[in-house]
Design a protein around this motif. Structure first.
Motif, PDB file in Angstrom:
ATOM      1  N   THR A  39       0.830  -1.214   0.000  1.00  0.00           N
ATOM      2  CA  THR A  39       0.000   0.000   0.000  1.00  0.00           C
ATOM      3  C   THR A  39       0.856   1.252   0.000  1.00  0.00           C
ATOM      4  O   THR A  39       0.614   2.199  -0.752  1.00  0.00           O
ATOM      5  CB  THR A  39      -0.922   0.005   1.232  1.00  0.00           C
ATOM      6  OG1 THR A  39      -1.704  -1.181   1.230  1.00  0.00           O
ATOM      7  CG2 THR A  39      -1.838   1.217   1.204  1.00  0.00           C
ATOM      8  N   ASN A  40       1.868   1.283   0.855  1.00  0.00           N
ATOM      9  CA  ASN A  40       2.818   2.390   0.897  1.00  0.00           C
ATOM     10  C   ASN A  40       4.164   1.905   0.373  1.00  0.00           C
ATOM     11  O   ASN A  40       4.607   0.811   0.705  1.00  0.00           O
ATOM     12  CB  ASN A  40       2.988   2.903   2.324  1.00  0.00           C
ATOM     13  CG  ASN A  40       1.702   3.454   2.903  1.00  0.00           C
ATOM     14  OD1 ASN A  40       0.907   4.071   2.196  1.00  0.00           O
ATOM     15  ND2 ASN A  40       1.488   3.221   4.196  1.00  0.00           N
ATOM     16  N   ALA A  41       4.805   2.715  -0.434  1.00  0.00           N
ATOM     17  CA  ALA A  41       6.106   2.344  -0.987  1.00  0.00           C
ATOM     18  C   ALA A  41       7.137   2.218   0.135  1.00  0.00           C
ATOM     19  O   ALA A  41       7.087   2.936   1.137  1.00  0.00           O
ATOM     20  CB  ALA A  41       6.567   3.378  -1.999  1.00  0.00           C
ATOM     21  N   ILE A  42       8.079   1.282  -0.054  1.00  0.00           N
ATOM     22  CA  ILE A  42       9.172   1.071   0.902  1.00  0.00           C
ATOM     23  C   ILE A  42      10.469   1.550   0.257  1.00  0.00           C
ATOM     24  O   ILE A  42      10.811   1.116  -0.845  1.00  0.00           O
ATOM     25  CB  ILE A  42       9.292  -0.411   1.299  1.00  0.00           C
ATOM     26  CG1 ILE A  42       7.953  -0.941   1.817  1.00  0.00           C
ATOM     27  CG2 ILE A  42      10.388  -0.582   2.343  1.00  0.00           C
ATOM     28  CD1 ILE A  42       7.443  -0.245   3.059  1.00  0.00           C
ATOM     29  N   PHE A  43      11.174   2.433   0.945  1.00  0.00           N
ATOM     30  CA  PHE A  43      12.426   2.986   0.427  1.00  0.00           C
ATOM     31  C   PHE A  43      13.605   2.430   1.232  1.00  0.00           C
ATOM     32  O   PHE A  43      13.550   2.357   2.462  1.00  0.00           O
ATOM     33  CB  PHE A  43      12.425   4.508   0.509  1.00  0.00           C
ATOM     34  CG  PHE A  43      11.302   5.164  -0.243  1.00  0.00           C
ATOM     35  CD1 PHE A  43      11.389   5.363  -1.613  1.00  0.00           C
ATOM     36  CD2 PHE A  43      10.149   5.567   0.411  1.00  0.00           C
ATOM     37  CE1 PHE A  43      10.362   5.959  -2.309  1.00  0.00           C
ATOM     38  CE2 PHE A  43       9.116   6.162  -0.275  1.00  0.00           C
ATOM     39  CZ  PHE A  43       9.210   6.362  -1.641  1.00  0.00           C
ATOM     40  N   GLY A  44      14.667   2.056   0.521  1.00  0.00           N
ATOM     41  CA  GLY A  44      15.879   1.623   1.188  1.00  0.00           C
ATOM     42  C   GLY A  44      16.688   2.809   1.657  1.00  0.00           C
ATOM     43  O   GLY A  44      16.862   3.783   0.912  1.00  0.00           O
ATOM     44  N   MET A 159       9.955   7.696  10.784  1.00  0.00           N
ATOM     45  CA  MET A 159      10.973   6.819  11.349  1.00  0.00           C
ATOM     46  C   MET A 159      11.241   7.221  12.799  1.00  0.00           C
ATOM     47  O   MET A 159      11.200   8.410  13.131  1.00  0.00           O
ATOM     48  CB  MET A 159      12.270   6.906  10.525  1.00  0.00           C
ATOM     49  CG  MET A 159      12.142   6.356   9.117  1.00  0.00           C
ATOM     50  SD  MET A 159      13.672   6.530   8.167  1.00  0.00           S
ATOM     51  CE  MET A 159      14.739   5.367   9.002  1.00  0.00           C
ATOM     52  N   PRO A 160      11.517   6.273  13.679  1.00  0.00           N
ATOM     53  CA  PRO A 160      11.524   4.819  13.440  1.00  0.00           C
ATOM     54  C   PRO A 160      10.155   4.221  13.751  1.00  0.00           C
ATOM     55  O   PRO A 160       9.799   4.063  14.913  1.00  0.00           O
ATOM     56  CB  PRO A 160      12.570   4.311  14.417  1.00  0.00           C
ATOM     57  CG  PRO A 160      12.478   5.294  15.569  1.00  0.00           C
ATOM     58  CD  PRO A 160      12.025   6.619  14.997  1.00  0.00           C
ATOM     59  N   GLY A 161       9.399   3.915  12.731  1.00  0.00           N
ATOM     60  CA  GLY A 161       8.073   3.357  12.928  1.00  0.00           C
ATOM     61  C   GLY A 161       7.980   1.959  12.370  1.00  0.00           C
ATOM     62  O   GLY A 161       8.712   1.590  11.438  1.00  0.00           O
ATOM     63  N   ASN A 162       7.113   1.157  12.917  1.00  0.00           N
ATOM     64  CA  ASN A 162       6.912  -0.203  12.429  1.00  0.00           C
ATOM     65  C   ASN A 162       6.196  -0.200  11.094  1.00  0.00           C
ATOM     66  O   ASN A 162       5.476   0.751  10.741  1.00  0.00           O
ATOM     67  CB  ASN A 162       6.100  -1.016  13.445  1.00  0.00           C
ATOM     68  CG  ASN A 162       6.836  -1.205  14.756  1.00  0.00           C
ATOM     69  OD1 ASN A 162       8.057  -1.299  14.772  1.00  0.00           O
ATOM     70  ND2 ASN A 162       6.104  -1.245  15.852  1.00  0.00           N
ATOM     71  N   PHE A 163       6.379  -1.266  10.322  1.00  0.00           N
ATOM     72  CA  PHE A 163       5.628  -1.412   9.081  1.00  0.00           C
ATOM     73  C   PHE A 163       4.135  -1.525   9.391  1.00  0.00           C
ATOM     74  O   PHE A 163       3.733  -2.093  10.415  1.00  0.00           O
ATOM     75  CB  PHE A 163       6.091  -2.660   8.317  1.00  0.00           C
ATOM     76  CG  PHE A 163       7.496  -2.549   7.782  1.00  0.00           C
ATOM     77  CD1 PHE A 163       7.852  -1.525   6.917  1.00  0.00           C
ATOM     78  CD2 PHE A 163       8.470  -3.459   8.154  1.00  0.00           C
ATOM     79  CE1 PHE A 163       9.138  -1.422   6.429  1.00  0.00           C
ATOM     80  CE2 PHE A 163       9.767  -3.371   7.665  1.00  0.00           C
ATOM     81  CZ  PHE A 163      10.090  -2.342   6.808  1.00  0.00           C
ATOM     82  N   THR A 164       3.320  -1.005   8.512  1.00  0.00           N
ATOM     83  CA  THR A 164       1.876  -0.974   8.769  1.00  0.00           C
ATOM     84  C   THR A 164       1.207  -2.328   8.594  1.00  0.00           C
ATOM     85  O   THR A 164       0.182  -2.597   9.215  1.00  0.00           O
ATOM     86  CB  THR A 164       1.194   0.045   7.839  1.00  0.00           C
ATOM     87  OG1 THR A 164       1.530  -0.269   6.473  1.00  0.00           O
ATOM     88  CG2 THR A 164       1.646   1.461   8.160  1.00  0.00           C
TER      89      THR A 164
END
Length: 205
Positions: A39-44, A159-164
């Motif tokens: 749902t939300n993009a993940i960035f490295g 950040m620093p937040g957990n993945f949804t």
């Protein structure tokens, strides 16, 4: 000139020269990737400091290993830096030269950085100047760290937040990084013919 996670980079230092070990630096262009399957993009996000990307560092002279590598080079380097550095330096000089802090924006990282060893052969040896005409050619093998050293930023999540959700966690597994434009620099020193002849005479004795 290009590599990825767990790759081995081999660098050759100048032959028949007197090299200054304390000036050894590796220049890198590093880029991370993103994944948009959730749902939300993940960035490295790259870890703090260029040394965090180096899993192992080995040094060879004339094909013989003279500095044994160990698998947690990046961890030990980071611990030493925490002892000798400061937060102000990390956010100023180190951020400019070696990516000293983790960025928190919703974007991939694409930076140029310099890796300068703070431990081991190039930083802690008793000899600073080394004549490669006597030791044979010096080569350095750097093993890059796996993807596990990366930090992840989910779009719209601070950040620093957990993945949804689980989809975001799965997407993070696809994020990686790449290294390009790899080259090393080191200073060479000229001490004159008299020094060379005196050194060779002493060695023959």
């Amino acid at each position: 000139t290009s590599a990825g996670p767990s790759s081995i980079i081999t660098l050759s230092l100048p032959s028949n020269a007197i090299i200054d070990l304390r000036t050894f630096k590796v220049h890198l262009d590093v880029a991370t990737t993103s994944d948009a399957t959730s749902t939300n993009a993940i960035f490295g996000k790259l870890p703090a400091d260029a040394s965090s990307l180096i899993q192992q560092c080995e040094v060879y002279a004339g094909g013989i290993q003279i500095a044994q590598g160990f698998s947690e080079f990046n961890t030990v380097s980071r611990i030493k830096k925490l002892v000798h550095s400061s937060r102000d330096r990390e956010s100023s000089i180190d951020q400019t030269l070696s990516h000293g802090i983790i960025t928190t924006d919703d974007a991939v990282d694409n930076v140029s950085m310099i890796f300068k060893p703070s431990i081991g052969f190039f930083a802690e040896s008793s000899t600073r100047y080394l004549a490669t005409s006597l030791t044979g050619d010096i080569s350095v093998r750097l093993t890059l760290a796996p993807n596990a050293v990366l930090t992840y930023k989910e779009a719209t999540v601070a950040m620093p937040g957990n993945f949804t959700d689980a989809a975001a966690r799965a997407a993070a597994l696809n994020v990686t990084y790449s290294v390009s434009s790899i080259h090393a620099t080191i200073a060479t020193v000229t001490l004159g013919d008299f020094y060379e002849s005196m050194l060779l005479e002493r060695l023959t004795q």
